[in-house]
Design a protein around this motif. Sequence first.
Motif, PDB file in Angstrom:
ATOM      1  N   LEU A  11      28.779  39.950  36.770  1.00 14.29           N
ATOM      2  CA  LEU A  11      29.428  40.789  37.495  1.00 14.29           C
ATOM      3  C   LEU A  11      31.041  40.084  38.026  1.00 14.29           C
ATOM      4  O   LEU A  11      32.079  40.032  38.087  1.00 14.29           O
ATOM      5  CB  LEU A  11      29.264  40.818  39.136  1.00 14.29           C
ATOM      6  CG  LEU A  11      27.886  42.354  39.361  1.00 14.29           C
ATOM      7  CD1 LEU A  11      27.244  41.803  40.932  1.00 14.29           C
ATOM      8  CD2 LEU A  11      28.713  43.447  39.517  1.00 14.29           C
ATOM      9  N   ALA A  12      29.961  38.397  37.269  1.00 10.58           N
ATOM     10  CA  ALA A  12      32.044  37.760  37.555  1.00 10.58           C
ATOM     11  C   ALA A  12      32.571  37.974  36.332  1.00 10.58           C
ATOM     12  O   ALA A  12      33.981  38.242  36.132  1.00 10.58           O
ATOM     13  CB  ALA A  12      31.015  36.607  37.516  1.00 10.58           C
ATOM     14  N   LEU A  13      31.913  38.340  35.211  1.00  5.49           N
ATOM     15  CA  LEU A  13      32.851  38.506  34.178  1.00  5.49           C
ATOM     16  C   LEU A  13      34.050  40.098  34.573  1.00  5.49           C
ATOM     17  O   LEU A  13      34.753  39.961  34.023  1.00  5.49           O
ATOM     18  CB  LEU A  13      31.858  39.023  32.791  1.00  5.49           C
ATOM     19  CG  LEU A  13      31.775  38.073  32.057  1.00  5.49           C
ATOM     20  CD1 LEU A  13      30.427  38.888  30.660  1.00  5.49           C
ATOM     21  CD2 LEU A  13      32.475  36.886  31.136  1.00  5.49           C
ATOM     22  N   TRP A  14      32.914  40.886  35.326  1.00  7.03           N
ATOM     23  CA  TRP A  14      34.083  42.157  35.427  1.00  7.03           C
ATOM     24  C   TRP A  14      35.159  41.694  35.902  1.00  7.03           C
ATOM     25  O   TRP A  14      35.388  42.421  36.128  1.00  7.03           O
ATOM     26  CB  TRP A  14      32.830  43.245  35.714  1.00  7.03           C
ATOM     27  CG  TRP A  14      33.331  44.155  36.486  1.00  7.03           C
ATOM     28  CD1 TRP A  14      34.472  44.802  37.377  1.00  7.03           C
ATOM     29  CD2 TRP A  14      33.249  45.670  35.942  1.00  7.03           C
ATOM     30  NE1 TRP A  14      34.570  46.068  36.806  1.00  7.03           N
ATOM     31  CE2 TRP A  14      34.110  46.157  36.439  1.00  7.03           C
ATOM     32  CE3 TRP A  14      32.602  45.744  34.490  1.00  7.03           C
ATOM     33  CZ2 TRP A  14      34.190  48.060  35.924  1.00  7.03           C
ATOM     34  CZ3 TRP A  14      32.501  47.294  33.868  1.00  7.03           C
ATOM     35  CH2 TRP A  14      33.619  48.033  34.071  1.00  7.03           C
ATOM     36  N   SER A  15      34.466  40.985  37.038  1.00  6.03           N
ATOM     37  CA  SER A  15      35.627  40.725  38.589  1.00  6.03           C
ATOM     38  C   SER A  15      36.477  39.534  38.047  1.00  6.03           C
ATOM     39  O   SER A  15      37.792  39.421  38.398  1.00  6.03           O
ATOM     40  CB  SER A  15      35.627  39.503  39.319  1.00  6.03           C
ATOM     41  OG  SER A  15      35.150  38.402  38.906  1.00  6.03           O
TER      42      SER A  15
END
Length: 574
Positions: free
Chosen positions: A215-219
């Motif tokens: 999720l951090a990568l997506w954000s």
Amino acid sequence: MDTEQDRDPVPPEEPARSEASARRGWPRRALQGALAFGVYLIGSLAIWGGSALAHLSTDYIPRQDSPDSDFFRWAFAWTPWALTHGRSPLFSDVVFAPTGASLTWVTISPGPALAAWPITKAFGPLAAYNVLVLLAPPLAAWAAYLLCRRLTDRFLPSLAAGFIYGFSSYMAIQFNHPNMALVFPIPLAIYLFVRRLEGSIRPIPFVVGVTAMMLALWSISIELFATATVFGGIALVIALVLAGQDRARLVRATLLVGIGYVAVAAVVFVPYLLPTLQHAPEGLMHNPERRYNDLWRFVLPRDRQLVGGDALLSYASRHADASSGGTTFLGVGLIAMVVGFAITERRRKETWALVSFVVISAVLSLGPTLYVAGEERLTLPGAIVNHLPLLQQALPGRFIAYANLALAVIGALWLARAHGRFAWVRWAIVVIGVALLIPTIASPPWHVPDTTPAFFADGAWTSQLAPDEIVLVIPDKNGQEMAWQAEADFGFRLPNGYVGATPQGIEESRIMRGLSKRNGPVPHPNTLSNWLTERGVSAIVMSEAARKRFEEVVSSIGFVPVYEGNGVSVWRRF
């Protein structure tokens, strides 16, 4: 038959730690981890910060050779502003007014924007941008350190490995693209995977941790999320081929990662992924014929380096195509490290897994076509990438980030296994390899002062422009209108905007992407007048530098100056 040495990544004289010994050694490892991050942070501030550290709100840290820095100033301010004003960050009507545009394919990086929100609120979006840029290398280096420390249980080799990943040429060149520089979740996800393989983390915490990293990568960047998925798949295939009796354990851990992907899809599919697929740009955002790195770029830098600067740059100008990127620069030191590792550790299976991954990543980073000294030679496997969902817009040169992480692991393992009177040779090769990566920071193009007119920075615009009025801003150079709008806290709307690729549904034109493109033609009066009427523009703000070029055409369509001062002139039609 596989030998014990072939299966065990830890040398016989360095057995794997038991859980009890690991718990006893936790305070020491925590202190060493904090020390490692401190060293990386000091290195980042010293190399890239310099004297500009005292001017984080008024000077750009990264080099200024594109409008992207101005866009990211806007992006880091946009998400917090949108959320506090009840707007969706994925759609904006403050640019491309009056209709607005979808931002699902725009790199607004909501995660970093929210993390830097306190800095943006207190010191402005430029300070937030600079802080994120300066934190990107130490965060990446520290994440790689944690991974390598887990693999080797050695402090100094892991410390050196962090520099290979976090202080790579890729990182320096991506400074004006912080969405691509904030790559720290990638090694952290692998760190969790390694811990799951060794059984030191239970399934539920592992799934939660991996999901958080994804999720951090997506954000941070959809591109990073997509490339991490692809290169993670490549690494998994290589590992499965060479895993032997550990294959079942590897499959079980991978299935847990699959649960993480399901969780990510549940969180982002409806609000983010579905709109992303629906608003995908038509065609490629980049010219595929220019999406390459010359083969020589692996050993010849694009920019001046601190070690061997003028000599290397002079040689590079004669042997590498000047238009090719510089992200793939590794230098002879790191290449010698890989060769040495392959020779001295050739009996270990993980050696060939790591070397194979480096080679595959490096080949894909060259793009769809092999160029040597600017001459086209043959088609490469990278041509396949153009047809993969979410990856077709990615620049191949950025794939080298995954090779850099594998190089960091190679460096840590090679140094951890250095024994005897010739151990210093390995250290010398790695230290020289890291030293060759350090760029020369010169101003310009680095540390350039911000030129936002006082009209926007000091709030004078509030006396001349109505709230939410549609205003054409003609700046000194293309893209600055975005930064200036952010400095004015989005108090007015722009009829155009620089957001990278023009969003779907917006007619592509020079006016839509900004007028002040260097040496670009001034639009015809009829073209400009019709466009202003269609977009509902009621005022034009010109910087002093742009006025000389655009005053005549603006006057010819009936606009007259109603305000002059604070670095701009305001024009209205009567």
